[in-house]
Design a protein around this motif. Structure first.
Motif, PDB file in Angstrom:
ATOM      1  N   LEU A 146      -2.991  12.286   1.069  1.00 61.88           N
ATOM      2  CA  LEU A 146      -1.905  11.786   1.902  1.00 61.88           C
ATOM      3  C   LEU A 146      -0.935  11.002   1.031  1.00 61.88           C
ATOM      4  CD1 LEU A 146      -3.449  10.325   5.193  1.00 61.88           C
ATOM      5  CD2 LEU A 146      -1.949  12.310   4.990  1.00 61.88           C
ATOM      6  N   ASN A 147       0.350  11.181   1.267  1.00 60.74           N
ATOM      7  CA  ASN A 147       1.338  10.307   0.646  1.00 60.74           C
ATOM      8  C   ASN A 147       0.997   8.864   1.021  1.00 60.74           C
ATOM      9  OD1 ASN A 147       3.993   8.677   0.829  1.00 60.74           O
ATOM     10  ND2 ASN A 147       4.594  10.478  -0.351  1.00 60.74           N
ATOM     11  N   LEU A 148       1.207   7.939   0.110  1.00 59.08           N
ATOM     12  CA  LEU A 148       0.846   6.546   0.359  1.00 59.08           C
ATOM     13  C   LEU A 148       1.518   5.976   1.608  1.00 59.08           C
ATOM     14  CD1 LEU A 148       0.903   5.075  -3.275  1.00 59.08           C
ATOM     15  CD2 LEU A 148      -1.101   5.608  -1.878  1.00 59.08           C
ATOM     16  N   LYS A 149       2.671   6.520   1.982  1.00 62.39           N
ATOM     17  CA  LYS A 149       3.388   6.010   3.144  1.00 62.39           C
ATOM     18  C   LYS A 149       2.941   6.665   4.453  1.00 62.39           C
ATOM     19  CE  LYS A 149       7.542   5.269   0.346  1.00 62.39           C
ATOM     20  NZ  LYS A 149       8.960   5.650   0.167  1.00 62.39           N
ATOM     21  N   SER A 150       2.167   7.739   4.376  1.00 66.17           N
ATOM     22  CA  SER A 150       1.783   8.488   5.574  1.00 66.17           C
ATOM     23  C   SER A 150       0.775   7.727   6.424  1.00 66.17           C
ATOM     24  CB  SER A 150       1.181   9.839   5.179  1.00 66.17           C
ATOM     25  OG  SER A 150       2.186  10.737   4.756  1.00 66.17           O
ATOM     26  N   ARG A 151       0.952   7.860   7.741  1.00 67.17           N
ATOM     27  CA  ARG A 151      -0.022   7.331   8.703  1.00 67.17           C
ATOM     28  C   ARG A 151      -0.548   8.514   9.501  1.00 67.17           C
ATOM     29  NH1 ARG A 151      -0.235   1.853   9.597  1.00 67.17           N
ATOM     30  NH2 ARG A 151      -1.208   2.263  11.607  1.00 67.17           N
ATOM     31  N   MET A 152      -1.879   8.652   9.546  1.00 65.55           N
ATOM     32  CA  MET A 152      -2.482   9.816  10.176  1.00 65.55           C
ATOM     33  C   MET A 152      -3.664   9.383  11.037  1.00 65.55           C
ATOM     34  SD  MET A 152      -3.817  13.264   8.237  1.00 65.55           S
ATOM     35  CE  MET A 152      -4.160  14.765   9.141  1.00 65.55           C
ATOM     36  N   LEU A 153      -3.702   9.874  12.273  1.00 62.75           N
ATOM     37  CA  LEU A 153      -4.784   9.574  13.206  1.00 62.75           C
ATOM     38  C   LEU A 153      -5.157  10.849  13.962  1.00 62.75           C
ATOM     39  CD1 LEU A 153      -3.396   6.234  14.729  1.00 62.75           C
ATOM     40  CD2 LEU A 153      -5.252   6.434  13.066  1.00 62.75           C
TER      41      LEU A 153
ATOM     42  N   ASN B 179       0.815  -1.218   0.000  1.00 55.60           N
ATOM     43  CA  ASN B 179       0.000   0.000   0.000  1.00 55.60           C
ATOM     44  C   ASN B 179       0.849   1.268   0.000  1.00 55.60           C
ATOM     45  OD1 ASN B 179       0.284  -1.433   2.676  1.00 55.60           O
ATOM     46  ND2 ASN B 179      -0.196   0.623   3.433  1.00 55.60           N
ATOM     47  N   HIS B 180       2.160   1.154   0.238  1.00 49.56           N
ATOM     48  CA  HIS B 180       3.051   2.307   0.148  1.00 49.56           C
ATOM     49  C   HIS B 180       3.407   2.643  -1.296  1.00 49.56           C
ATOM     50  CE1 HIS B 180       4.815   1.972   4.507  1.00 49.56           C
ATOM     51  NE2 HIS B 180       3.512   2.178   4.478  1.00 49.56           N
TER      52      HIS B 180
END
Length: 385
Positions: A307-314, A91-92
């Motif tokens: 979001l960049n494919l590598k980004s994780r956001m919460l 998914n990245h």
């Protein structure tokens, strides 16, 4: 609402009756699904330095594991049977992989790990094993036989490079075809063997152990705790045994350590930062020629921001967590940030304020988000660098 993805049951029913409780076989979860990439494309991805990959082979009853990046030549030397290529975090690299993960958003993103894709010719597999996390096993091209067991015997084969169960006793088995899916809760023993050349898409969910959480929380406290004072002993008495630690010293140090405190806010901040921290091999590339803040403000109002494919956001409370960092934001900025975290995209936004634009521009310069112009990435997008 009932969904075909879960075999005609609702997400609520699935969470209540299956999640972390028992397996679920779903025929035709995604009808017509043949996969997101070809065998050769997966091999090419495993040859890139940014992708985590493993090659598992079984020869003469023994298991062998190699780690990537690989070379294309390495695959030309393999036999037509009994090996498996696994690539993590697909998914990245593929927008379509992120779209696939969106189908599973009935599970909070805080629990999501990644999409792993495997390819195996006939007979390929990684041996009978169990995982400590939940997983959905979605079949792409080809067929794979899955055997599962609720056995409690978790003894492993000694000296094997993989965690192979010493005595696997299958209780159920199914042959999965393209579009079929199997859900397994943590700890369920399973063994998958390719019946012909096949690819499997594993949607995995992270489950950090308590020791890991405690260790990382102590690191957080180390960086965010200040305890005043210094050790002192103005009333020191002569000791008959100079090598002995006195009770007075132990009491004073114990009192100092008891000053270590944390609040619910500390737990919230730590959790968000911990869960969004990129994996060690993940790096972000800032745009080589970033547009000015003025041009960015104009573009973000007209086009889409992803979001960049590598980004994780919460998000939690008033806090926004992105790639291990924490941001506090006002009402509008928090609302739009939460929309970005939920949907991975901002588009057709009617209202931006200066705080939101400044925050988004900062993330853009870090490579955490990307502008998509007229249906395609911006010319200076890291994806095209």
């Amino acid at each position: 609402m009932k969904t075909k993805l879960l075999g005609g049951i609702s997400p609520t029913h699935f969470l209540r009756n299956y999640w972390q409780k028992k397996p679920l076989l779903i025929r035709g979860a995604i009808p017509g699904f043949e996969g997101l990439l070809t065998r050769d494309e997966l091999i090419k991805l495993s040859c890139e330095g940014e992708a985590e990959s493993r090659l598992v082979m079984q020869r003469n009853g023994k298991w062998h594991v190699g780690t990537g990046p690989f070379t294309a030549h390495a695959f030309s030397r393999l036999s037509n049977k009994n090996w498996t290529l696994l690539v993590q975090d697909v998914n990245h690299f593929l927008p379509s992989a992120r779209e696939l993960l969106l189908k599973f958003k009935f599970i909070p993103y805080a629990r999501l790990d990644d999409l792993m894709v495997s390819y195996a010719p006939e007979g390929g597999g990684v041996g009978p094993h169990f995982d400590s996390y939940d997983v959905f096993l979605l079949q792409g091209m080809g067929r794979r036989l899955w055997q599962i067991s609720a056995q409690r015997d978790k003894r492993l084969v000694a000296d094997a490079p993989l965690k192979i169960l010493h005595d696997f006793r299958p209780e159920q088995e199914w042959e999965l075809e393209p579009g079929d899916m199997l859900y397994l809760p943590p700890g369920y023993a399973h063994n998958g063997v390719a019946k012909d050349a096949c690819m499997t898409y594993s949607i995995g969910f992270r489950a950090p152990d308590n020791q890991e959480l405690a260790t990382q929380f102590l690191v957080y406290l180390q960086d965010n705790t200040v305890i005043d004072g210094i050790y002192s002993d103005p009333h020191l008495h002569l000791q008959p045994h100079p090598a002995r630690i006195s009770r007075q010293m132990l009491r004073q140090i114990g009192t100092a350590l008891n000053k270590i405190k944390w609040s619910e806010d500390d737990v919230e901040r730590f959790t968000g930062m911990y869960l969004t921290e990129p994996k060690p091999h993940v790096f972000f590339t800032p745009p080589p020629h970033p547009m000015s803040r003025r041009e960015f403000d104009f573009r973000v109002r007209k086009d889409s921001l992803k979001l960049n494919l590598k980004s994780r956001m919460l998000c939690s409370g008033t806090n926004i967590f992105l790639n291990g960092d924490i941001y506090a934001a006002g009402t509008i900025a928090h609302k739009l940030s939460e929309q970005l975290a939920d949907l991975f995209i901002l588009q057709d936004v009617e209202e931006f304020d200066d705080e939101t634009l400044a925050l988004l521009y900062e993330w853009y310069t870090y490579g955490y988000v990307e502008l998509e112009l007229n249906g395609g990435p911006a010319p200076d997008s890291p994806m095209l660098a």
